[in-house]
Design an enzyme around this catalytic site. Structure first.
Site, PDB file in Angstrom:
ATOM      1  N   LYS A  69      67.867  16.811 -35.953  1.00  0.00           N
ATOM      2  CA  LYS A  69      68.301  18.202 -35.700  1.00  0.00           C
ATOM      3  C   LYS A  69      67.431  19.191 -36.454  1.00  0.00           C
ATOM      4  O   LYS A  69      67.305  20.343 -36.033  1.00  0.00           O
ATOM      5  CB  LYS A  69      69.779  18.377 -36.034  1.00  0.00           C
ATOM      6  CG  LYS A  69      70.141  18.172 -37.490  1.00  0.00           C
ATOM      7  CD  LYS A  69      70.249  19.453 -38.294  1.00  0.00           C
ATOM      8  CE  LYS A  69      70.267  19.131 -39.772  1.00  0.00           C
ATOM      9  NZ  LYS A  69      70.444  20.292 -40.643  1.00  0.00           N
ATOM     10  N   THR A 102      72.913  24.622 -37.961  1.00  0.00           N
ATOM     11  CA  THR A 102      71.565  24.820 -38.475  1.00  0.00           C
ATOM     12  C   THR A 102      70.806  25.846 -37.646  1.00  0.00           C
ATOM     13  O   THR A 102      70.024  26.634 -38.176  1.00  0.00           O
ATOM     14  CB  THR A 102      70.813  23.472 -38.487  1.00  0.00           C
ATOM     15  OG1 THR A 102      71.615  22.521 -39.181  1.00  0.00           O
ATOM     16  CG2 THR A 102      69.483  23.589 -39.179  1.00  0.00           C
ATOM     17  N   VAL A 146      62.710  22.328 -49.939  1.00  0.00           N
ATOM     18  CA  VAL A 146      62.108  21.491 -48.909  1.00  0.00           C
ATOM     19  C   VAL A 146      62.767  21.753 -47.557  1.00  0.00           C
ATOM     20  O   VAL A 146      63.982  21.812 -47.459  1.00  0.00           O
ATOM     21  CB  VAL A 146      62.305  20.006 -49.274  1.00  0.00           C
ATOM     22  CG1 VAL A 146      61.774  19.102 -48.176  1.00  0.00           C
ATOM     23  CG2 VAL A 146      61.638  19.704 -50.602  1.00  0.00           C
TER      24      VAL A 146
END
Lengths: 337, 337
Positions: free
Chosen positions: A189, A246, A277
């Protein structure tokens, strides 16, 4: 049965999961940086990754990995995929037998193309393993919002017990026996979130975003099923749920990377400005290799790969996707022509 | 084969589809109000429903339903579900044989609990029928944004030809042979959009929204499959895609209704302030009856029903959902216990 929980890694998500666990059981978080450990221990805050949020006062912290791991009855790995193996190797010699290891990482290992639970199996074979994953933006959870997540463990008995260890009234934990699917969903994803962000950066709207999310889920489900995942997993919280959160959230790092690429910046410029990150940037190379290996067509991931690794512009990627032939929606998915 | 397209209904979505069709074929839109028809014809605008947007200059408009329908080679029904049957009855006597009828409505008929294509079959039996549905916010399409949609027709040959009639470079049309599933997806997602809006109005975040969308899709898929829809449809643009667009967009009326309910207003107050129809408000009663009839558990739809029809507060509904037992994610979905 009294359980001591230990979380390895005090980034934003590792710290948040440790905070949740501290509501239920004695919990320690290990931070690589002694100052982060000290701040969590003394001030109950983690200003580097979660500025402005208070952590549970009972949460312990240390920078001594031997001290942390030797007391663990469950080891929770809150380390990104690129440091996962080496950190677990450090922890391994201190880990007692049979202690379950739960991955929080949402990426795949570059070079080996492996999932994190495969890495766990290689580094500490014989331990029950699994993954906690779902639509869980850290700051919303610390802010007191409700969230739902999925816990998939190799051993259902261990999973049922750990469900009680992780769950609170507001952090709702559903069990799932599909470790492979849950893990792949979380990693894949992030690539689609970059694509969705690119569309945002190009100034497209909610129609395009919904289409990218939907076609993106179809793509990641195709690869995930080819690799042994259960289609229901991709339609659930670990797949669709996490993908939606997201792709729509301003807080998502991977979506942010995509948005900046969409505005015309290069990947080098975008990464330079981030101190956290974005797993999708590295995972997209692994995904591309896997799509070739398993013979699965992944047009969105392919375009993201080209933008990140071959200097293609986001505008070209978008035109590439619009230029594809319009045909049956489920072409190549549902088994018919 | 030259095709004259006629769209019945000059609301925001009917007008937008007529505008898209006018790029490809001679197109007429029928407006109930003569001033709306006159404005579209003379000024190429529809200030009542789409203020600020220009329509295709070749788009014709009339308030004379006989004139419009008698020239139709495809009849597109851009009328909400509560006026669908009576409007089609007016059109029926002017409709030539074999002319396909395409529904744009995303609701179910109160009283009969029927889908719009069932209504088409009753009013004009023998005509090919189908539905155009997907994540298609009207104003984004008029603004020049790309969008993807699904066309499901009872006859695949007709569907393939109509795909060319509807599709442009930016309006991407995918065919699907699951009329029932596409139609149910469009209607059921409006109920879930109200739920998602309620959560927004209560001040929850992206984690909760992603969970509501995901669990909402599971719910509507369960009912849709029990009623004969294809699971792939619910995972596609007509299901998940439209659900995501509706739940995240500021432009969605159903999400807006939910948000106002979440802020503590009553349904009467909310409806009074709107001059457009939010299909989900009426459809939720039909959905509740269907869920009982088909024996499908729908906790989210049930809470939306209580808020709209029984005076329950959105806050109580939210607490009701959070109070449910945490168990296997796919409980009742994947066939195992």
């Amino acid at each position: 049965m009294m359980i001591n929980a230990v979380v390895i890694g005090a980034g934003s998500w590792g710290t948040t999961v440790a905070h949740v666990l501290a509501h239920n059981v004695p919990t320690t978080v290990w931070a690589r940086e002694p100052d982060v450990a000290g701040e969590i221990r003394d001030k109950h805050t983690n200003s580097r990754y979660l500025a402005g949020y208070d952590l549970h006062p009972d949460l312990r912290a240390t920078a001594d990995i031997a001290e942390a791991v030797s007391h663990a009855d469950v080891l929770v790995m809150g380390v990104p995929s690129h440091g996962f193996r080496s950190t677990l190797e450090q922890a391994a010699e201190h880990l007692r037998p049979w202690v379950p290891v739960v991955s929080l990482a949402k990426g795949l290992e570059q070079g080996t193309n492996k999932r994190m639970t495969e890495v766990i199996n290689e580094v500490v074979p014989g331990h029950p393993f699994g993954v906690l994953t779902g639509p869980n933006l850290a700051k919303e959870i610390l802010g007191g919002g409700a969230a739902a997540t999925v816990l998939a463990m190799s051993d259902a008995t261990v999973g049922a017990r750990l469900q009680e260890v992780f769950a609170t009234d507001l952090f709702r934990v559903y069990t799932n026996d599909d470790v492979v699917g849950c893990e792949l969903a979380g990693a894949l994803k992030n690539v689609m979130a970059i694509a969705s962000g690119m569309a945002d950066g190009l100034g497209t709207g909610d129609n395009t975003r919904a289409a990218v999310i939907t076609r993106g889920l179809a793509e990641l489900s195709r690869l995930g099923m080819a690799m042994g995942g259960d289609p229901f997993t991709f339609a659930g919280l670990a797949g669709m749920g996490d993908l939606v959160a997201t792709c729509v959230s301003r807080q998502s790092r991977n979506r942010h990377v995509g948005e900046e690429l969409g505005k015309g910046r290069t990947i080098e410029q975008v990464i330079e400005d981030m101190h956290m990150v974005a797993e999708g940037v590295k995972t997209v190379s692994v995904v591309r290799e896997l799509s070739i290996q398993y013979g699965v067509e992944m047009p969105i991931a392919e375009e993201v790969y080209r933008v990140i690794n071959e200097g293609q512009s986001a505008a070209e990627a978008y035109r590439g996707l619009l230029g594809r032939r319009q045909r049956r929606e489920m072409h190549g998915i549902d088994g018919s022509e």
